[in-house]
Design a protein around this motif. Structure first.
Motif, PDB file in Angstrom:
ATOM      1  N   PHE A 336      23.813 -15.854  30.829  1.00 21.16           N
ATOM      2  CA  PHE A 336      23.577 -17.097  31.932  1.00 21.16           C
ATOM      3  C   PHE A 336      25.091 -18.092  31.594  1.00 21.16           C
ATOM      4  CE2 PHE A 336      19.880 -16.100  29.516  1.00 21.16           C
ATOM      5  CZ  PHE A 336      19.036 -16.010  31.013  1.00 21.16           C
ATOM      6  N   VAL A 337      25.514 -18.198  33.537  1.00 24.53           N
ATOM      7  CA  VAL A 337      26.538 -18.645  33.262  1.00 24.53           C
ATOM      8  C   VAL A 337      26.363 -20.846  34.270  1.00 24.53           C
ATOM      9  CG1 VAL A 337      28.441 -19.178  35.104  1.00 24.53           C
ATOM     10  CG2 VAL A 337      27.860 -16.660  34.201  1.00 24.53           C
ATOM     11  N   CYS A 338      26.464 -21.439  33.462  1.00 25.49           N
ATOM     12  CA  CYS A 338      26.133 -22.679  33.800  1.00 25.49           C
ATOM     13  C   CYS A 338      27.377 -23.924  33.600  1.00 25.49           C
ATOM     14  CB  CYS A 338      25.504 -23.339  32.757  1.00 25.49           C
ATOM     15  SG  CYS A 338      26.516 -23.325  30.825  1.00 25.49           S
ATOM     16  N   ASN A 339      27.417 -24.571  34.419  1.00 27.59           N
ATOM     17  CA  ASN A 339      28.271 -26.000  34.320  1.00 27.59           C
ATOM     18  C   ASN A 339      27.874 -26.558  32.875  1.00 27.59           C
ATOM     19  OD1 ASN A 339      25.966 -26.880  35.569  1.00 27.59           O
ATOM     20  ND2 ASN A 339      27.060 -28.960  35.378  1.00 27.59           N
ATOM     21  N   HIS A 340      29.134 -27.425  32.424  1.00 26.67           N
ATOM     22  CA  HIS A 340      28.950 -27.893  31.508  1.00 26.67           C
ATOM     23  C   HIS A 340      29.044 -29.895  30.999  1.00 26.67           C
ATOM     24  CE1 HIS A 340      29.923 -27.832  27.542  1.00 26.67           C
ATOM     25  NE2 HIS A 340      31.299 -27.246  26.775  1.00 26.67           N
ATOM     26  N   GLU A 404      34.096 -23.748  32.872  1.00 29.40           N
ATOM     27  CA  GLU A 404      34.615 -25.225  33.025  1.00 29.40           C
ATOM     28  C   GLU A 404      35.700 -24.649  32.159  1.00 29.40           C
ATOM     29  OE1 GLU A 404      32.526 -28.342  35.657  1.00 29.40           O
ATOM     30  OE2 GLU A 404      31.306 -27.125  34.065  1.00 29.40           O
ATOM     31  N   GLY A 405      35.369 -24.797  30.911  1.00 29.01           N
ATOM     32  CA  GLY A 405      35.904 -24.839  29.833  1.00 29.01           C
ATOM     33  C   GLY A 405      35.966 -26.031  28.680  1.00 29.01           C
ATOM     34  N   THR A 406      35.268 -27.441  29.551  1.00 27.48           N
ATOM     35  CA  THR A 406      35.518 -28.060  29.063  1.00 27.48           C
ATOM     36  C   THR A 406      34.347 -29.150  29.960  1.00 27.48           C
ATOM     37  OG1 THR A 406      36.560 -30.607  28.469  1.00 27.48           O
ATOM     38  CG2 THR A 406      36.795 -29.361  30.723  1.00 27.48           C
ATOM     39  N   ARG A 415      37.323 -26.163  37.691  1.00 26.58           N
ATOM     40  CA  ARG A 415      37.253 -24.772  38.283  1.00 26.58           C
ATOM     41  C   ARG A 415      36.693 -23.742  37.369  1.00 26.58           C
ATOM     42  NH1 ARG A 415      43.454 -21.278  37.425  1.00 26.58           N
ATOM     43  NH2 ARG A 415      42.070 -21.682  35.540  1.00 26.58           N
ATOM     44  N   PHE A 416      35.843 -22.748  37.859  1.00 26.23           N
ATOM     45  CA  PHE A 416      35.586 -21.852  37.192  1.00 26.23           C
ATOM     46  C   PHE A 416      36.246 -20.092  36.576  1.00 26.23           C
ATOM     47  CE2 PHE A 416      30.732 -21.944  37.223  1.00 26.23           C
ATOM     48  CZ  PHE A 416      30.754 -23.523  37.205  1.00 26.23           C
ATOM     49  N   THR A 497      35.937 -29.274  42.823  1.00 28.13           N
ATOM     50  CA  THR A 497      38.050 -29.294  42.172  1.00 28.13           C
ATOM     51  C   THR A 497      38.565 -27.918  41.687  1.00 28.13           C
ATOM     52  OG1 THR A 497      37.701 -29.771  39.652  1.00 28.13           O
ATOM     53  CG2 THR A 497      37.163 -31.374  41.549  1.00 28.13           C
ATOM     54  N   VAL A 498      39.671 -27.802  41.428  1.00 23.95           N
ATOM     55  CA  VAL A 498      40.026 -26.831  40.928  1.00 23.95           C
ATOM     56  C   VAL A 498      40.877 -27.362  39.800  1.00 23.95           C
ATOM     57  CG1 VAL A 498      41.062 -25.607  43.481  1.00 23.95           C
ATOM     58  CG2 VAL A 498      42.052 -27.810  42.385  1.00 23.95           C
ATOM     59  N   LEU A 499      40.413 -28.682  39.409  1.00 21.78           N
ATOM     60  CA  LEU A 499      40.510 -28.808  37.688  1.00 21.78           C
ATOM     61  C   LEU A 499      40.281 -28.353  37.170  1.00 21.78           C
ATOM     62  CD1 LEU A 499      40.467 -32.702  38.851  1.00 21.78           C
ATOM     63  CD2 LEU A 499      42.647 -31.767  38.791  1.00 21.78           C
ATOM     64  N   THR A 500      40.586 -28.131  36.218  1.00 16.89           N
ATOM     65  CA  THR A 500      40.981 -27.307  34.654  1.00 16.89           C
ATOM     66  C   THR A 500      41.216 -28.132  33.236  1.00 16.89           C
ATOM     67  OG1 THR A 500      43.509 -27.127  34.202  1.00 16.89           O
ATOM     68  CG2 THR A 500      42.319 -25.470  35.564  1.00 16.89           C
TER      69      THR A 500
END
Length: 517
Positions: A336-340, A404-406, A415-416, A497-500
């Motif tokens: 399962f891949v989700c936004n954070h 997203e990592g955060t 960014r994924f 976005t492409v922000l990390t």
């Protein structure tokens, strides 16, 4: 009877003082407006505002940018986010005590003292991490149009903050309004700490600044009227409180720079009454947070979800959870891949599925791992090692990944990371959203283990979980990751976005966001 007469006389005296203060304030505004040139409220610009290529604009932030003249919420944010709840409580009591009896200047100095005294100068980032959100929400569209035109066409623009200290507005004006020349009152510093002493306003410094910029000077703000003899103003434009009440709030899509990241715990504007209500609610909020944590930690989902709803918590499941397998590969579970949105995302997905899952994360405190009701695993930021760990976990059962990592509070997707697309031939995208009304359940502080408790402290915290159609992982992993990001963004109505993660933490906290404890 004597006691009754005493309270009656006290109330009458209090009423007279309040009425006198209000009357004096109205008389002062009428007199000030009569002395200075003023233009009709239906026009946001004076007639001579057409050609400003050789003019310097001096704009009072309080009068020409912000709709409300109340500055207490900004000092409360500094006190709470930078000093803690005790400092905020002292500031609130002092403000309520002095409100009807002290002059504006005295109240300003008291607020600065309680908010800043003893706070470290090095590392002060509230002007960029916390305050911009609340300033942006108070910007008037009509006043912003003046600033926007000045930045585009004028010879120079100087933004003046005559009440809020410069250290509080610098990040907002530079990063989000695009202003380069900023003037404001300073706060005393000693031995690397703020002393809390507010320095007097220096008009000589303003005169020197205008001389450096050059050109004819147009002033926007009634406060400049008393300096008209000393400073070379060719024109002074003012607005009254009544006119500003008719201003529109600056829409988010018109922000010069989008507000993607912001920090701080408070999810509301801390006006005096709202802050008082928060302190009254706080003991109950702590009890609710502990109770909700115990309900989800000790009971199965078919019991914990209805019981938590009785405490005000709400959970919404959109669509039916998938029952299919991920694919015909080595994986034994579904990916399962989700936004954070918060640290509770994997738990929300687990509750929607009504079965346990494993969550992987880059940074999670030891305490969060211990109290988590589901299994968690740390990643190392080493691609090969992380791929091995995730493949092992996926072979054992269902796995939740937040690429997203955060977390991100606003309606944006970061960014994924594409690593998840290399683990299996099909993934299940999950769109998540939350709503809070008092506290944010995310932060960049060292106390991230408190994030879930703050989310559960809200009177009515809400979670939305939407399982989307499965997506094959054929093709380049980066293309798959971008496609899933787009699919989740469309479901939520979020901007891509492409922000990390690194961008977020460097902006808000000045570090890369690695949690060590």
């Amino acid at each position: 009877m004597a006691s009754k007469g005493f309270f009656t006389k006290s109330f009458l005296l209090y009423h007279r003082i309040l009425h006198r203060n209000l009357s004096i304030g109205k008389l002062y505004r009428r007199t000030l407006s009569a002395k200075l040139p003023r233009y009709p409220s239906q026009s946001t610009s004076p007639p001579s505002f057409d050609d400003i290529s050789n003019k310097t604009l001096v704009i009072d932030m309080d009068e020409w940018l912000l709709k409300s003249n109340s500055i207490f919420p900004y000092f409360m944010l500094v006190a709470l986010e930078g000093g803690g709840y005790l400092r905020g409580l002292l500031l609130l009591f002092s403000y309520l005590f002095l409100y009807f009896f002290a002059s504006e200047e005295l109240m300003l100095k008291v607020m600065v003292m309680f908010s800043f005294c003893g706070m470290k100068v090095d590392g002060f980032r509230l002007d960029r991490a916390v305050l911009p959100k609340y300033f942006l929400e108070n910007v008037g569209l009509e006043g912003f149009e003046v600033l926007k035109k000045g930045l585009k066409e004028a010879k120079g623009v100087v933004c003046v903050s005559r009440r809020v200290p410069r250290v509080m507005v610098d990040g907002f004006l530079r990063d989000y309004m695009g202003v380069k020349e900023i003037m404001g009152r300073e706060i005393g510093m000693k031995y690397g700490f703020f002393s809390g002493v507010l320095m007097d306003w220096n008009e000589d410094k303003l005169a020197q600044k205008m001389e450096d910029v050059g050109g004819d000077v147009m002033a926007f703000g009634s406060c400049f009227g008393k300096y008209s003899q000393q400073l070379p103003f060719t024109e002074i434009c003012t607005r009254t409180e009544q006119e500003k009440k008719n201003w529109n709030t600056l829409p988010q899509d018109m922000y010069p720079n989008p507000l993607v990241f912001h920090d701080g715990r408070l999810a509301f504007t801390p006006t005096p009454m709202a802050t008082l209500a928060m302190f009254v609610y706080l003991p109950l909020g702590i009890v609710l947070s502990v109770l909700r944590s115990l309900i989800f930690g000790l009971l199965p989902y078919h019991l914990s979800i209805p019981l938590s709803s009785l405490t005000g918590s709400r959970s919404y499941l959109v669509g039916q959870p998938p029952q299919y397998k991920t694919g015909t590969n080595r994986a034994g579970g579904q990916l399962f891949v989700c936004n954070h949105r918060t640290l509770l995302d994997p738990i929300a997905i687990s509750a929607g599925l009504n079965r346990p899952v494993t969550a992987v994360t880059y940074s999670l405190s030891r305490l969060s791992e211990i109290i988590s009701p589901i299994q968690t695993a740390r990643l190392t930021r080493n691609k090969e090692e992380d791929r091995r760990r995730m493949s092992t976990l996926l072979a054992r059962g269902d796995l939740v990944v937040c690429p997203e990592g955060t977390t991100c509070r606003e309606k944006f997707l970061l960014r994924f990371s594409p690593l998840f697309a290399e683990l299996t031939d099909r993934v299940v995208p999950v769109a998540l959203n939350t709503r809070v009304d008092m506290f944010y359940g995310t932060s960049t502080s060292i106390f991230k283990f408190m994030d879930p408790f703050y989310f559960l402290m809200n009177p009515r915290p809400e979670y939305w979980v939407e399982f989307l159609e499965k997506v094959p992982t054929e093709g380049r992993s980066i293309d798959v990751a971008n496609g899933i990001q787009r699919k989740i963004g469309e479901a939520l109505g979020f901007e891509l976005t492409v922000l990390t993660r690194k961008d977020k933490y460097m902006m808000l906290a000045g570090n890369e966001g690695i949690v060590k404890a």
